[in-house]
Design a protein around this motif. Structure first.
Motif, PDB file in Angstrom:
ATOM      1  N   TYR A   1      27.334  31.122 117.098  1.00 19.74           N
ATOM      2  CA  TYR A   1      26.387  31.544 117.762  1.00 19.74           C
ATOM      3  C   TYR A   1      24.618  30.953 117.793  1.00 19.74           C
ATOM      4  O   TYR A   1      24.373  32.004 117.474  1.00 19.74           O
ATOM      5  N   CYS A   2      24.761  30.038 116.688  1.00 15.74           N
ATOM      6  CA  CYS A   2      23.378  29.609 117.098  1.00 15.74           C
ATOM      7  C   CYS A   2      23.231  28.586 118.486  1.00 15.74           C
ATOM      8  O   CYS A   2      23.995  28.258 118.815  1.00 15.74           O
TER       9      CYS A   2
ATOM     10  N   ALA B   1      26.060  46.025 112.594  1.00 16.61           N
ATOM     11  CA  ALA B   1      26.412  44.745 112.939  1.00 16.61           C
ATOM     12  C   ALA B   1      27.499  44.788 114.193  1.00 16.61           C
ATOM     13  O   ALA B   1      27.425  44.903 115.391  1.00 16.61           O
ATOM     14  N   HIS B   2      28.666  46.019 113.768  1.00 14.93           N
ATOM     15  CA  HIS B   2      29.453  46.097 114.852  1.00 14.93           C
ATOM     16  C   HIS B   2      28.922  47.505 115.315  1.00 14.93           C
ATOM     17  O   HIS B   2      29.583  47.553 116.575  1.00 14.93           O
TER      18      HIS B   2
ATOM     19  N   LEU C   1      21.151  39.073 118.520  1.00 14.44           N
ATOM     20  CA  LEU C   1      20.222  39.231 117.103  1.00 14.44           C
ATOM     21  C   LEU C   1      19.749  38.588 117.341  1.00 14.44           C
ATOM     22  O   LEU C   1      19.827  36.794 117.505  1.00 14.44           O
ATOM     23  N   VAL C   2      18.300  38.406 117.208  1.00 16.35           N
ATOM     24  CA  VAL C   2      17.801  36.840 116.651  1.00 16.35           C
ATOM     25  C   VAL C   2      16.352  37.356 115.668  1.00 16.35           C
ATOM     26  O   VAL C   2      15.920  37.998 115.103  1.00 16.35           O
ATOM     27  N   PHE C   3      17.116  36.266 114.208  1.00 16.34           N
ATOM     28  CA  PHE C   3      16.951  36.056 113.281  1.00 16.34           C
ATOM     29  C   PHE C   3      15.266  36.071 112.422  1.00 16.34           C
ATOM     30  O   PHE C   3      15.179  34.476 113.304  1.00 16.34           O
TER      31      PHE C   3
ATOM     32  N   GLY D   1      31.201  38.915 116.184  1.00 19.19           N
ATOM     33  CA  GLY D   1      31.252  38.467 117.127  1.00 19.19           C
ATOM     34  C   GLY D   1      30.334  39.072 118.595  1.00 19.19           C
ATOM     35  O   GLY D   1      29.806  38.861 119.158  1.00 19.19           O
ATOM     36  N   LEU D   2      29.266  39.212 117.530  1.00 18.02           N
ATOM     37  CA  LEU D   2      27.750  39.445 117.847  1.00 18.02           C
ATOM     38  C   LEU D   2      26.553  38.422 118.521  1.00 18.02           C
ATOM     39  O   LEU D   2      26.300  37.123 117.116  1.00 18.02           O
ATOM     40  N   GLY D   3      26.099  38.118 119.390  1.00 20.80           N
ATOM     41  CA  GLY D   3      25.480  36.988 119.303  1.00 20.80           C
ATOM     42  C   GLY D   3      24.046  36.853 118.545  1.00 20.80           C
ATOM     43  O   GLY D   3      23.232  37.733 118.481  1.00 20.80           O
ATOM     44  N   TYR D   4      23.416  35.189 117.897  1.00 19.28           N
ATOM     45  CA  TYR D   4      22.556  36.345 117.263  1.00 19.28           C
ATOM     46  C   TYR D   4      21.433  34.216 117.340  1.00 19.28           C
ATOM     47  O   TYR D   4      22.513  33.088 117.979  1.00 19.28           O
TER      48      TYR D   4
END
Length: 324
Positions: free
Chosen positions: A5-6, A116-117, A127-129, A155-158
């Motif tokens: 997901y990066c 996150a779930h 999520l932008v870390f 499976g959350l985009g980040y």
């Protein structure tokens, strides 16, 4: 091996046209007090946007055709239940919703995955870390990585951002650790904004103005006091700035949005004014934000750059602006 997901470039706005970007600076509170923080956030900072204001902004933005809403701070995950409700409401309204976070909430793996779930199920798209050498004293790498792992597990985009640092040894070590973990961060240039103004001059690189490219901060932004701006780095501009639009306390959302969408200054910046800076121009330190401040404060510079933004030189972004 790189994680699924990066992203391999700057994530913020993800190609969303200037006119359809919404940024909510929900709070100045943060668990960390990074010495490079552009928003001067800290554990002692208490400003926060009211729930009614945040909800009203999302509802009005969706009605006016905005597409992507970024929830930021400070650190918004410190108000988890509220930010979760905003994510759910934004998604229900048809907005793509992203959150910016330093990942401090990854302290306990099971709890991080549960958070996150819930964000994913509420409709969060990404999520932008953020991490770098300046974050590490307050956000240990282990917690950060557990937060990233939690996003990937559900499976959350980040996406992972990192800011360059004059703490060279710590920066290089962190970068190596991230790469070992399969993360290739996007590295941003350090600019003298907010608390970073107190860093030594050696922290900032000199470079030609023309190398700054186009500003990626243009958006319809609200700070915790419900004041509207044309820039997500609103803490760098005073109320007298031409990027200051007014406040929900005295104007309607519709009128503020119209002012943003018809701003000549925003159109000038979007048209690539920074990219078309005079080729012999240079600055001792700083990035696009400093250039923008100079441009808006010096009519002569504005005129010079306007000449360099002739129609045959406009970027695809500016053409999109014209069509929108």
């Amino acid at each position: 091996m790189a994680r699924s997901y990066c992203c391999d470039g700057p994530a913020l706005w993800s190609g969303t046209p200037w006119r359809r970007r919404l940024f909510l600076g929900l709070t100045t509170w943060c668990n960390a007090r990074c010495e490079h923080c552009a928003t001067d956030s800290s554990p002692a900072a208490t400003a926060r946007m009211g729930w009614d204001d945040a909800l009203h902004i999302l509802e009005q933005a969706a009605a006016l055709g905005f597409e992507l809403a970024v929830l930021s701070g400070g650190e918004v995950m410190g108000r988890f239940d509220e930010v979760l409700a905003l994510v759910r409401q934004g998604a229900r309204l048809g907005l793509r919703v992203w959150i910016e976070s330093n990942g401090f909430w990854g302290g306990v793996a099971d709890q991080a995955r549960a958070a996150a779930h819930r964000l994913r199920d509420a409709g969060l798209e990404q999520l932008v870390f953020s991490t770098d050498a300046y974050h590490l004293p307050d956000v240990p790498l282990e917690s950060f990585l557990r937060a990233v792992d939690a996003a990937e597990a559900v499976g959350l985009g980040y996406h992972v951002d990192m800011t360059e640092s004059h703490l060279t040894e710590a920066h290089n070590e962190l970068l190596a650790q991230l790469r070992e973990a399969g993360i290739e961060p996007y590295i941003w240039v350090l600019s003298p904004l907010g608390r970073a103004r107190d860093l030594p001059d050696r922290a900032f690189r000199s470079r030609p103005l023309a190398s700054c490219g186009e500003c990626d901060g243009l958006c319809f932004a609200f700070d915790p006091w419900a004041r509207a701006w044309c820039c997500c780095n609103f803490r760098q501009h005073g109320q007298e700035s031409r990027l200051s639009l007014g406040s929900l306390r005295g104007q309607t959302f519709t009128s503020l949005a119209h002012a943003y969408r018809t701003s000549h200054d925003v159109a000038l910046i979007a048209a690539g004014a920074l990219r078309h800076a005079p080729p012999d121009s240079a600055m001792a330190r700083g990035g696009p934000c400093e250039v923008c401040q100079r441009m808006l404060g010096d009519p002569g510079l504005t005129d010079e750059w306007r000449k360099r933004c002739a129609s045959d030189r406009r970027s695809a972004a500016s053409e999109e602006w014209d069509r929108d």
